[in-house]
Write a protein that holds these residues in place. Sequence first.
Motif, PDB file in Angstrom:
ATOM      1  N   ARG A 302       0.826  -1.205   0.000  1.00  0.00           N
ATOM      2  CA  ARG A 302       0.000   0.000   0.000  1.00  0.00           C
ATOM      3  C   ARG A 302       0.864   1.261   0.000  1.00  0.00           C
ATOM      4  O   ARG A 302       0.514   2.258  -0.638  1.00  0.00           O
ATOM      5  N   LEU A 303       1.967   1.216   0.710  1.00  0.00           N
ATOM      6  CA  LEU A 303       2.866   2.364   0.726  1.00  0.00           C
ATOM      7  C   LEU A 303       3.430   2.613  -0.665  1.00  0.00           C
ATOM      8  O   LEU A 303       3.488   3.763  -1.129  1.00  0.00           O
ATOM      9  N   ASP A 304       3.825   1.558  -1.340  1.00  0.00           N
ATOM     10  CA  ASP A 304       4.326   1.690  -2.707  1.00  0.00           C
ATOM     11  C   ASP A 304       3.259   2.299  -3.616  1.00  0.00           C
ATOM     12  O   ASP A 304       3.524   3.226  -4.393  1.00  0.00           O
ATOM     13  N   ALA A 305       2.028   1.801  -3.487  1.00  0.00           N
ATOM     14  CA  ALA A 305       0.938   2.315  -4.316  1.00  0.00           C
ATOM     15  C   ALA A 305       0.651   3.780  -4.004  1.00  0.00           C
ATOM     16  O   ALA A 305       0.351   4.576  -4.896  1.00  0.00           O
ATOM     17  N   TYR A 306       0.757   4.157  -2.725  1.00  0.00           N
ATOM     18  CA  TYR A 306       0.481   5.542  -2.331  1.00  0.00           C
ATOM     19  C   TYR A 306       1.563   6.495  -2.848  1.00  0.00           C
ATOM     20  O   TYR A 306       1.260   7.556  -3.385  1.00  0.00           O
ATOM     21  N   VAL A 307       2.811   6.111  -2.678  1.00  0.00           N
ATOM     22  CA  VAL A 307       3.904   6.964  -3.187  1.00  0.00           C
ATOM     23  C   VAL A 307       3.779   7.117  -4.701  1.00  0.00           C
ATOM     24  O   VAL A 307       3.963   8.221  -5.241  1.00  0.00           O
ATOM     25  N   THR A 308       3.442   6.046  -5.389  1.00  0.00           N
ATOM     26  CA  THR A 308       3.244   6.111  -6.831  1.00  0.00           C
ATOM     27  C   THR A 308       2.091   7.052  -7.168  1.00  0.00           C
ATOM     28  O   THR A 308       2.182   7.861  -8.110  1.00  0.00           O
ATOM     29  N   ALA A 309       0.991   6.966  -6.410  1.00  0.00           N
ATOM     30  CA  ALA A 309      -0.165   7.837  -6.649  1.00  0.00           C
ATOM     31  C   ALA A 309       0.205   9.297  -6.415  1.00  0.00           C
ATOM     32  O   ALA A 309      -0.244  10.186  -7.169  1.00  0.00           O
ATOM     33  N   LEU A 310       1.006   9.582  -5.398  1.00  0.00           N
ATOM     34  CA  LEU A 310       1.440  10.952  -5.150  1.00  0.00           C
ATOM     35  C   LEU A 310       2.266  11.495  -6.306  1.00  0.00           C
ATOM     36  O   LEU A 310       2.079  12.627  -6.754  1.00  0.00           O
ATOM     37  N   MET A 311       3.189  10.686  -6.798  1.00  0.00           N
ATOM     38  CA  MET A 311       4.033  11.132  -7.902  1.00  0.00           C
ATOM     39  C   MET A 311       3.205  11.346  -9.172  1.00  0.00           C
ATOM     40  O   MET A 311       3.480  12.262  -9.957  1.00  0.00           O
ATOM     41  N   ASP A 312       2.180  10.526  -9.367  1.00  0.00           N
ATOM     42  CA  ASP A 312       1.294  10.709 -10.524  1.00  0.00           C
ATOM     43  C   ASP A 312       0.440  11.958 -10.392  1.00  0.00           C
ATOM     44  O   ASP A 312       0.217  12.696 -11.358  1.00  0.00           O
ATOM     45  N   ALA A 313      -0.061  12.194  -9.152  1.00  0.00           N
ATOM     46  CA  ALA A 313      -1.003  13.300  -8.945  1.00  0.00           C
ATOM     47  C   ALA A 313      -0.325  14.650  -8.835  1.00  0.00           C
ATOM     48  O   ALA A 313      -0.853  15.671  -9.299  1.00  0.00           O
ATOM     49  N   LEU A 314       0.846  14.683  -8.192  1.00  0.00           N
ATOM     50  CA  LEU A 314       1.479  15.972  -7.882  1.00  0.00           C
ATOM     51  C   LEU A 314       2.857  16.143  -8.494  1.00  0.00           C
ATOM     52  O   LEU A 314       3.393  17.262  -8.513  1.00  0.00           O
ATOM     53  N   GLY A 315       3.451  15.043  -8.939  1.00  0.00           N
ATOM     54  CA  GLY A 315       4.828  15.108  -9.436  1.00  0.00           C
ATOM     55  C   GLY A 315       4.952  15.696 -10.830  1.00  0.00           C
ATOM     56  O   GLY A 315       3.972  15.908 -11.522  1.00  0.00           O
TER      57      GLY A 315
END
Length: 315
Positions: A302-315
């Motif tokens: 879940r942490l991996d998925a969340y960090v990936t989602a952050l980079m997609d949304a805000l990166g």
Amino acid sequence: MTNHDEAVAVRPLALAWVSRHLEVGERVVRTGALHGGITAEMRRLTIGTRDGGTRDLVLRTFVDVEHADDWLNREAGALTLLPGTGVPAPGLVDPTAAHCEYPSLLMTHLAGRTVLDDEGLETRVPLLARQLVAIHALRPTERPREYVALTTADTVVTPKGADAAVWASAIDVIRKPAPPCEGRFLHRDFHPGNVLFDVPPSRPAGARITGVVDWAATSWGPADLDVAHCCTNLALLHGPAWGLRFAEAYEEAGGVLATAASERLYWRVRDGLAFSEEVQLVSQPWREAGRTELTTRAVEERLDAYVTALMDALG
């Protein structure tokens, strides 16, 4: 004194100290462990009163914790300034415990319970957001110490099977200096495990917050940092989408976050990456609270998925 579990028996010096704060004719009749904490032992003390009734206190003990006196003093300072602010927090009975086996403080017991289930989350998230906005609105006469962010680019632990390129990009984000920010009063460990709810069994939508606990990390810093911490906890407990949702709920409740997407990304990625170093430590209390499916590996994913989602949304 009757104990439900010998493991939660109050140490002799601490018991003597607690007893000095009781009224004439009162005594500790029962103790029980309060689960969910990481930094301290928490015990609920049931006090037998002179009229045959009972009342409860909470004993918080920092055992084998580095800088325990500092943790205790910071929590005592926060609990001293919170009465009258409208923020529901325990009342401080005594923070000294000078003659106890370990640094301890004694506080009032709050009604309610922590709720970590998925059910009813859509109701609780806005409540959490409004509560955090209220905390950030506090303006104490004396500010707590500046926030500390211990994670560095070199201490991050990339989960097994994670996209190395995504994590490398996330780590690069926190190599940069922290963005300038307007300071706020921070709880610094605000998440569902430190919030008590009253949830009517027949009406989950009628949930309300009855208390916020664990003020030992109180700091002064950016609101984004407190929001980021709750976002990460929600993402690991309930899925990445809820981590993203909490930041929206905070703004809907009137909270103000950094304007630039790059600044928002910095704080949220920094907190997410911090969890990479202690997945096993943070997931164990969740399993003890009944979320047995949240194995260390499941939380890592879940942490991996969340960090990936952050980079997609805000990166």
